[in-house]
Every structure is written in structure tokens, then in C-alpha cells.
Design a protein around this motif. Structure first.
Motif, PDB file in Angstrom:
ATOM      1  N   THR A  31       0.830  -1.206   0.000  1.00  0.00           N
ATOM      2  CA  THR A  31       0.000   0.000   0.000  1.00  0.00           C
ATOM      3  C   THR A  31       0.865   1.256   0.000  1.00  0.00           C
ATOM      4  OG1 THR A  31      -0.197  -0.278   2.399  1.00  0.00           O
ATOM      5  CG2 THR A  31      -2.079  -0.954   1.070  1.00  0.00           C
ATOM      6  N   LEU A  51       2.401   1.630  -3.523  1.00  0.00           N
ATOM      7  CA  LEU A  51       1.403   2.125  -4.477  1.00  0.00           C
ATOM      8  C   LEU A  51       1.122   3.604  -4.230  1.00  0.00           C
ATOM      9  CD1 LEU A  51      -1.004  -0.951  -4.471  1.00  0.00           C
ATOM     10  CD2 LEU A  51       0.663  -0.325  -6.220  1.00  0.00           C
ATOM     11  N   LEU A  52       1.086   4.008  -2.958  1.00  0.00           N
ATOM     12  CA  LEU A  52       0.867   5.414  -2.622  1.00  0.00           C
ATOM     13  C   LEU A  52       2.015   6.282  -3.134  1.00  0.00           C
ATOM     14  CD1 LEU A  52      -0.713   7.665  -1.150  1.00  0.00           C
ATOM     15  CD2 LEU A  52       0.563   7.068   0.915  1.00  0.00           C
ATOM     16  N   SER A  58       4.096   5.634  -5.620  1.00  0.00           N
ATOM     17  CA  SER A  58       4.064   5.711  -7.093  1.00  0.00           C
ATOM     18  C   SER A  58       2.931   6.620  -7.558  1.00  0.00           C
ATOM     19  CB  SER A  58       3.983   4.336  -7.730  1.00  0.00           C
ATOM     20  OG  SER A  58       2.822   3.666  -7.349  1.00  0.00           O
ATOM     21  N   TYR A  59       1.805   6.597  -6.865  1.00  0.00           N
ATOM     22  CA  TYR A  59       0.691   7.484  -7.198  1.00  0.00           C
ATOM     23  C   TYR A  59       1.096   8.947  -6.994  1.00  0.00           C
ATOM     24  CZ  TYR A  59      -3.773   9.943  -6.780  1.00  0.00           C
ATOM     25  OH  TYR A  59      -4.794  10.836  -6.914  1.00  0.00           O
ATOM     26  N   LEU A  60       1.763   9.241  -5.872  1.00  0.00           N
ATOM     27  CA  LEU A  60       2.197  10.615  -5.605  1.00  0.00           C
ATOM     28  C   LEU A  60       3.185  11.098  -6.667  1.00  0.00           C
ATOM     29  CD1 LEU A  60       2.614  10.508  -1.712  1.00  0.00           C
ATOM     30  CD2 LEU A  60       0.825  11.687  -3.027  1.00  0.00           C
ATOM     31  N   GLN A  94       3.265  10.060  -9.770  1.00  0.00           N
ATOM     32  CA  GLN A  94       2.504  10.254 -11.008  1.00  0.00           C
ATOM     33  C   GLN A  94       1.701  11.558 -10.997  1.00  0.00           C
ATOM     34  OE1 GLN A  94       0.302   6.596 -11.644  1.00  0.00           O
ATOM     35  NE2 GLN A  94       2.177   5.414 -11.372  1.00  0.00           N
ATOM     36  N   ILE A  95       1.091  11.931  -9.871  1.00  0.00           N
ATOM     37  CA  ILE A  95       0.256  13.139  -9.876  1.00  0.00           C
ATOM     38  C   ILE A  95       1.055  14.431  -9.719  1.00  0.00           C
ATOM     39  CG2 ILE A  95      -1.821  11.934  -9.080  1.00  0.00           C
ATOM     40  CD1 ILE A  95      -1.356  13.223  -6.304  1.00  0.00           C
ATOM     41  N   GLN A  97       5.422  -0.069 -11.053  1.00  0.00           N
ATOM     42  CA  GLN A  97       4.232   0.753 -11.309  1.00  0.00           C
ATOM     43  C   GLN A  97       4.528   1.823 -12.364  1.00  0.00           C
ATOM     44  OE1 GLN A  97       0.951   0.750  -9.991  1.00  0.00           O
ATOM     45  NE2 GLN A  97       1.555  -1.284  -9.357  1.00  0.00           N
ATOM     46  N   ARG A 131       3.329   1.769 -16.638  1.00  0.00           N
ATOM     47  CA  ARG A 131       2.435   2.833 -17.081  1.00  0.00           C
ATOM     48  C   ARG A 131       3.089   3.512 -18.276  1.00  0.00           C
ATOM     49  NH1 ARG A 131      -1.653   5.231 -13.714  1.00  0.00           N
ATOM     50  NH2 ARG A 131      -2.135   7.299 -14.513  1.00  0.00           N
TER      51      ARG A 131
END
Length: 197
Positions: free
Chosen positions: A106, A109-110, A112-114, A116-117, A145, A149
Motif C-alpha cells: 500500500t 502504491l501510494l 508511485s501514485y504521488l 505520477q500526480i 508501477q 504505465r
């Protein structure tokens, strides 16, 4: 998907059984046995014998087990997850000190999300650094991740001082086929000999 779950479970079962066999026969921790298992698999699936240990019966059992491990058709993410499961098993089998605990998916994933945004140039190559990379789970989760993408060019770098964890990370990285990831044994608090990230 269901097939990937079955493949990850099969890899976990074989890594776990190998580590348990080595742990018992060499009287070492599960984590040390896991590091040895990874090295044995990458060394032509051959069990290393020192001073007659492990004995011939265990060597035969382990070599047969190693031969049955086919990770060539697994994705890097499946292999990472198989290693993650055995590292979780290590926390149950050994008393695992805090710096040997695995970073949960988790968090990976968090992160990698941060990335990306907040990324201002999502089409350009990206270099990431994980200080105190441990067994590599966070670095590999984020790396996979970002690469998966849009087939982005990503370079990953991990710095770790603990040779046991670095050995496990290295085996996982090699089995995953992560060519653009570099692991360095170094104290992350000293001047780092790395490219800009």
C-alpha cells in the motif's frame, strides 16, 4: 488475474520450502536461508555446500525444488510479490528487527501514485532513489508501477548497508530482470556515489 495469483503462490511455496529446509539444516535464520536460496537459484539452481552442509539428502531435495522453479514466464511484478510473501513469512519465522521489516504494498502504491500526480514531465525518463532500500520491496513496487504505465523509461537506485537484505533485494531484482535498477551497499547517511535522481 487468477492465473497470476496461482503463479505467485507457487513461487512463494517453493521459495518458502527451500528457505525452511536450509534454515533447519544449516541452523540459520529464515531470512539468512532466504538470501542463500536466492543465491542458489541464480547460481544455476545449485545448492552451495560448505564443510559438508547441507548434507547430500537435503542438497538433492533442494536441487529438485530449485529445478521446479520456472520464473522465466512470470512478470516482474509476480516475482516481486512472491518475494514479498516469503519476506512476510520471515517476520513470522524469525524475530525480525525493525529495519528488516518489509514495506507494505500500500505504501509502494501510494508513493508511485504521488510521483505520477506531481510529475511535471510524465513522458520524459525518470530516476528514482530509495535510501535504506532493505529487501527492495518499496523500490521495486514503485519502479514496476511507473514502468508499466506507458512503458516509461525509469532508472531505479537502491542504497542499503545491510548485506543480508541487499542479497535478498539483489536476488529479487535479478529474477525480475530489472536491468535499469542498481543496488549499492553503502551507508545512506554518508556522501552518496550515485547519479542525480
Amino acid at each position: 488475474d487468477k492465473m497470476a495469483t496461482i503463479d505467485v503462490k507457487a513461487l512463494y511455496d517453493k521459495l518458502n520450502e527451500s528457505a525452511e529446509q536450509l534454515s533447519k539444516s544449516l541452523d540459520i535464520s529464515y531470512l539468512e536461508a532466504l538470501a542463500e536460496t536466492g543465491e542458489n537459484i541464480l547460481d544455476n539452481k545449485t545448492t552451495r555446500v560448505l564443510d559438508g552442509r547441507p548434507d547430500a539428502k537435503i542438497v538433492e531435495k533442494l536441487n529438485t525444488l530449485y529445478e521446479s522453479i520456472d520464473y522465466s514466464n512470470l512478470s516482474s511484478e509476480d516475482i516481486r510479490q512472491g518475494f514479498q510473501l516469503v519476506l512476510i513469512q520471515a517476520t513470522k519465522s524469525d524475530y525480525v528487527q525493525m529495519n528488516h521489516q518489509i514495506t507494505p504494498d500500500t505504501l509502494g502504491l501510494l508513493v508511485s501514485y504521488l510521483i505520477q500526480i506531481t510529475d511535471k514531465a510524465p513522458d520524459s525518463p525518470l530516476s528514482i532513489l530509495d535510501l535504506g532500500t532493505g529487501s527492495g520491496n518499496l523500490l521495486f513496487t514503485v519502479y514496476n508501477q511507473l514502468v508499466n504505465r506507458n512503458n516509461r523509461v525509469v532508472r531505479g537506485e537502491g542504497v542499503e548497508i545491510d548485506d543480508l537484505l541487499l542479497s535478498i533485494a539483489s536476488s529479487s531484482m535479478e529474477m525480475q530482470g530489472l536491468e535499469n535498477v542498481t543496488l549499492t551497499m553503502q551507508d545512506a547517511l554518508t556522501n552518496l556515489l550515485i547519479d542525480p535522481v
